[in-house]
Write an enzyme that holds these catalytic residues in place. Structure first.
Site, short mmCIF file in Angstrom:
data_model
loop_
_atom_site.label_atom_id
_atom_site.label_comp_id
_atom_site.label_asym_id
_atom_site.label_seq_id
_atom_site.Cartn_x
_atom_site.Cartn_y
_atom_site.Cartn_z
N GLY A 19 0.45 -0.92 0.04
CA GLY A 19 -0.09 0.35 -0.04
C GLY A 19 1.11 1.24 0.17
O GLY A 19 2.20 0.91 -0.13
N GLY A 21 0.85 5.57 1.54
CA GLY A 21 -0.01 6.50 2.34
C GLY A 21 0.53 7.98 1.96
O GLY A 21 1.33 8.16 0.93
N GLY A 22 0.54 8.85 2.69
CA GLY A 22 1.08 9.79 2.54
C GLY A 22 2.78 10.53 2.69
O GLY A 22 2.93 10.67 2.15
N MET A 23 3.08 9.80 3.28
CA MET A 23 4.67 9.92 3.88
C MET A 23 5.79 9.05 3.05
O MET A 23 6.38 8.83 3.09
CB MET A 23 5.07 10.38 4.97
CG MET A 23 4.45 11.56 5.73
SD MET A 23 4.65 11.54 6.88
CE MET A 23 3.90 11.10 7.68
N VAL A 26 4.41 1.10 1.58
CA VAL A 26 4.91 -0.39 2.20
C VAL A 26 5.01 -1.34 1.33
O VAL A 26 4.36 -2.03 0.38
CB VAL A 26 3.81 -0.27 3.17
CG1 VAL A 26 4.00 -1.79 4.51
CG2 VAL A 26 3.43 1.07 4.07
N LYS A 41 8.75 -0.20 5.54
CA LYS A 41 7.53 0.99 5.45
C LYS A 41 9.05 2.10 4.74
O LYS A 41 10.24 2.37 5.75
CB LYS A 41 7.36 1.38 6.56
CG LYS A 41 6.16 2.98 5.89
CD LYS A 41 5.56 3.53 7.26
CE LYS A 41 4.05 2.23 7.42
NZ LYS A 41 3.45 3.17 8.07
N ASP A 135 -1.18 10.05 16.55
CA ASP A 135 -1.35 9.43 15.47
C ASP A 135 -2.44 8.90 15.78
O ASP A 135 -2.73 7.94 14.38
CB ASP A 135 -0.70 9.80 14.36
CG ASP A 135 -1.56 10.53 12.98
OD1 ASP A 135 -2.84 10.86 13.02
OD2 ASP A 135 -1.30 10.07 11.93
#
Length: 758
Positions: A19, A21-23, A26, A41, A135
């Site tokens: 997947g 994400g924003g930063m 993975v 990651k 978070d």
């Protein structure tokens, strides 16, 4: 983006993309050092180029690597290669909690409580290790295939919070705590707030605040009250709603101070959803203190309104004017931001200030109309402490306002004094207002039990399911005075909670009538029986007859027979509540450990013994003469090389005695018989019978044979003499006229060889 098959640090092989994400992105990868699959990651290039972020990220990820708990995704490694920064984590097969909610809708409250407990348990360990997540949101919670929950992204969340990030990188603002939205200091209670919002979404299926942009939503977290979960779904228990409201208080000190205290309340609610022991501090939000600018203070003194253009508008105007009450501070109502509110940057160092225009009277006399002889008001300036980062505005208090406060205070003191004197007088038996008998009050002026008296009546309330202190508070609140608590064992209701009440809810009774409230004194106790040595089935019967539940563990044991109980917890003889769980450890028997058989051929006797000991095997040597193998070396072994045997098994092997000086002769007896061959259908056979000694074969019979040739006797063969060994073997080959081997159709077990020394 990394390609399939790429190696990181000569250890991690990229398998596939999981997947993005924003930063980070993975990947599923395989660790070739420990031979296991992991999740990696990898930071996106725009963050990898920020040295400050990378440094913070690595430090926090290394700190997160020290966290080990079933509800936390373990961090195994942190690394960098050719500008690629990555963290190696436990690979968890499952989906995020966000995806779970989107797929299944709102979660039943029982399951939501269980999920929240697991998340809080992970946070508890992190907080104990001085690690704040910052978070917490459903996107960072993984629901594994076995139903367990794991919190992830500890290191990356904190690193992100210390840098200026885009909204995409920082993730959703729907779960951010008010202090984080202001850019202020955050601690463990910030995680608890975010967990409360997550729990809200679990039981309702949606987040409490929505807006057109992130700033509008952040302002809602700071200012707005969220809609009660029970307004959406009344089936949510009140106790669970109170837990959510306590988690999501605007002020951190009003929330749960620790994850442990939150877990304790969640477990109480899980055990008894009808409890009423969750205390949520009520915030006074109908008259918030408002900081006023110098311009606003001057406008009030000059008796004019502030035009919309004279003040910075950063939130919607209050729709309705609220009466202004004289007091020590000028107050105005707070307004919830709307989606159309202009975006105000959130200061990263202190609470954001929101200036809200307020409708004001046309002059100061409209505020204080009484006794207004003075045209001028003396300004009283009170210097506020200077914040190292800001200079606070000076506050001014009107003299007339001060005068009203003083008069009100004196009046209040006089009223309280009169009430105290009156109460003391009643206790002492004074009657300052005349006779004793008052309507609605039961008196004791006559000893005649038949004399009429008026009793104050009330309607009985329901206290079943409440904790004792909460039930007592309800009784006092409704004016009931003659109540008493009795205790009773109950296997279903937790100790301290009300089981039943003598007067049913809704019944009208005199407030001094006796009311019996039955409190659970806990579960009935029972003694744990001794089940050690019993079979698993017998142990379960004994424990369940004692009112106990059973759970299992299994271990290998060299002494306790398989399927028999090795130990138990709690130990026998201990008093425990009925319904408690006893864990029994059941034997799997002796543990079977296998080992590979070494190659002994060619080794000396001592070397063979050592090799077997290292393999945890037992040797069984025998000795024989051999013309080719030197004396003292292994000629052969019974078990094949590299075959698997249980540790402690015996391996037989033959050691050479060298060349034998004796000679032997061998004689033969017996016959080969027909057991299954059809001579009429297949015809005669060709027979070869030989005897092999060492590497030499001696023919005993060769030729064709018919049905009348069997049994084929070999006893008439002359003995073979001059042999240097006293062992050999028969070789029998029987084929039909087509050359097909039919030896198995004949019985060859009836022939034998006998050696004798010459």
């Amino acid at each position: 983006m990394l390609n399939q098959g790429m190696m990181l640090s000569n250890r991690y092989e990229i398998i596939e993309t999981v997947g993005s994400g924003g930063m980070s992105e993975v990947y599923k990868a395989k660790c070739h050092v420990l031979n296991r699959f992991v999740a990696i990651k990898v930071l996106k290039p725009e963050f990898s180029s920020d040295a400050g972020f990378v440094s913070k990220f690595r430090n926090e990820a290394q700190s997160a690597a020290g966290l080990s708990h079933p509800n936390i995704v373990n961090v195994y490694d942190v690394g960098e290669e050719n500008g690629i920064y990555y963290i190696v984590m436990e690979l968890v097969e499952g989906i995020t909690l966000k995806e779970y909610i989107q797929k299944n809708g709102r979660i039943p409250y029982e399951q939501a409580i269980d999920f929240a407990i697991q998340i809080a348990q992970g946070l508890e360990i992190a907080h104990e290790n001085h690690t704040i997540h910052r978070d917490i949101k459903p996107q960072n919670i993984i629901v594994a295939k076995n139903g367990s929950l794991k919190v992830t992204d500890f290191g990356i969340a904190r690193a992100a919070s210390s840098n200026t990030m885009t909204s995409n990188a920082m993730g959703s603002v729907h779960y951010i705590s008010p202090e984080q939205a202001r850019g202020g200091y955050s601690d463990e209670r910030s995680d608890i707030y975010s967990l409360g919002i997550t729990l809200y979404e679990m039981v309702t299926g949606h987040v409490p605040f929505e807006g057109e942009n992130n700033v509008a939503i952040a302002l809602m977290h700071i200012q707005s009250d969220m809609v009660s979960p029970r307004e959406y779904y009344p089936d949510i228990p009140t106790s669970l709603e109170k837990v959510i409201l306590k988690c999501t208080q605007k002020k951190p000190e009003r929330r749960y101070l620790t994850a442990n205290s939150l877990i304790a309340d969640l477990k109480r609610v899980k055990e008894n959803p009808n409890i009423d022991c969750i205390v949520v501090q009520t915030a006074v939000n109908n008259s918030p203190t408002v900081k006023m600018t110098q311009e606003e203070m001057n406008a009030i003194k000059q008796g004019r309104q502030i035009n919309a253009g004279e003040a910075q508008v950063t939130a919607p105007r209050v729709a309705q004017q609220r009466p202004v009450t004289p007091g020590p501070s000028v107050q105005r109502p707070a307004a919830a931001p709307t989606a159309s509110a202009p975006a105000q940057p959130l200061d990263s160092r202190a609470e954001s200030r929101i200036n809200i225009p307020v409708m004001k009277p046309s002059s100061i006399d409209d505020l204080f109309p009484e006794d207004g002889d003075d045209d001028e008001y003396e300004e009283i300036e009170k210097a506020a402490p200077v914040n190292p980062r800001y200079a606070k505005e000076e506050e001014e208090i009107d003299p007339k306002l001060k005068k009203i406060i003083m008069i009100s205070s004196v009046a209040l003191v006089i009223i309280i004094s009169i009430l105290v004197i009156f109460i003391i007088g009643k206790i002492a038996g004074w009657h300052p207002f005349g006779g004793d008998d008052k309507p609605g009050v039961k008196t004791e002026t006559s000893t005649d039990s038949s004399e009429d008296s008026t009793e104050e009546m009330g309607v009985m309330v329901n206290v079943v399911g409440l904790y004792k202190t909460a039930a007592e508070e309800q009784m006092k609140k409704n004016g009931f005075t003659n109540y008493k608590f009795v205790e009773k064992k109950d296997n279903d209701v937790e100790e301290g909670y009300v089981i039943e009440q003598s007067i049913a809810e809704g019944n009208s009774i005199a407030k001094n009538d006796e009311i019996i409230i039955t409190i659970s004194s806990g579960k009935e106790m029972t003694e744990v029986p001794d089940v050690k040595g019993y079979t698993d089935e017998q142990a379960q019967v004994l424990l369940r007859e004692a009112g106990l539940e059973v759970t299992h563990g299994f271990e290998y044991d060299d002494e306790v027979e398989k399927n028999h109980v090795i130990s138990q917890e709690p130990e026998s003889g201990k008093e425990v509540p009925k319904g408690s769980t006893v864990k029994i450890i059941v034997s799997n028997g002796k543990e079977t450990v296998t080992t590979k058989v070494p190659n002994l051929v060619g080794l000396t006797e001592e070397q063979a013994k050592t090799a077997l000991e290292e393999a945890k095997l037992v040797g069984n040597p025998s000795y024989d003469f051999d013309d080719e193998v030197p004396a003292g070396e292994v000629i052969s072994q019974t078990e094949a090389v590299d075959s698997e045997l249980e540790e402690g098994s015996t391996v037989s092997y033959v050691i050479s005695n060298g060349k034998e000086n004796y000679t032997y002769s061998v004689s033969f007896a017996g016959s080969v018989t027909n057991s299954d061959y059809d001579f009429e259908e297949f015809g005669n056979v060709n027979v070869k019978i030989a005897y092999k000694v060492g590497k030499k074969s001696y023919s005993l019979y060769t030729g064709a044979a018919g049905a009348d040739s069997f049994p084929l006797d070999i006893s008439g063969n002359d003995p073979i003499t001059g042999l240097t060994t006293n062992s050999g073997s028969f070789i029998v080959e029987i084929t039909d006229s087509d050359g097909i081997d039919v030896t198995t159709c004949f019985n060859t077990s009836g022939i034998s060889a006998t050696f004798s020394q010459e």
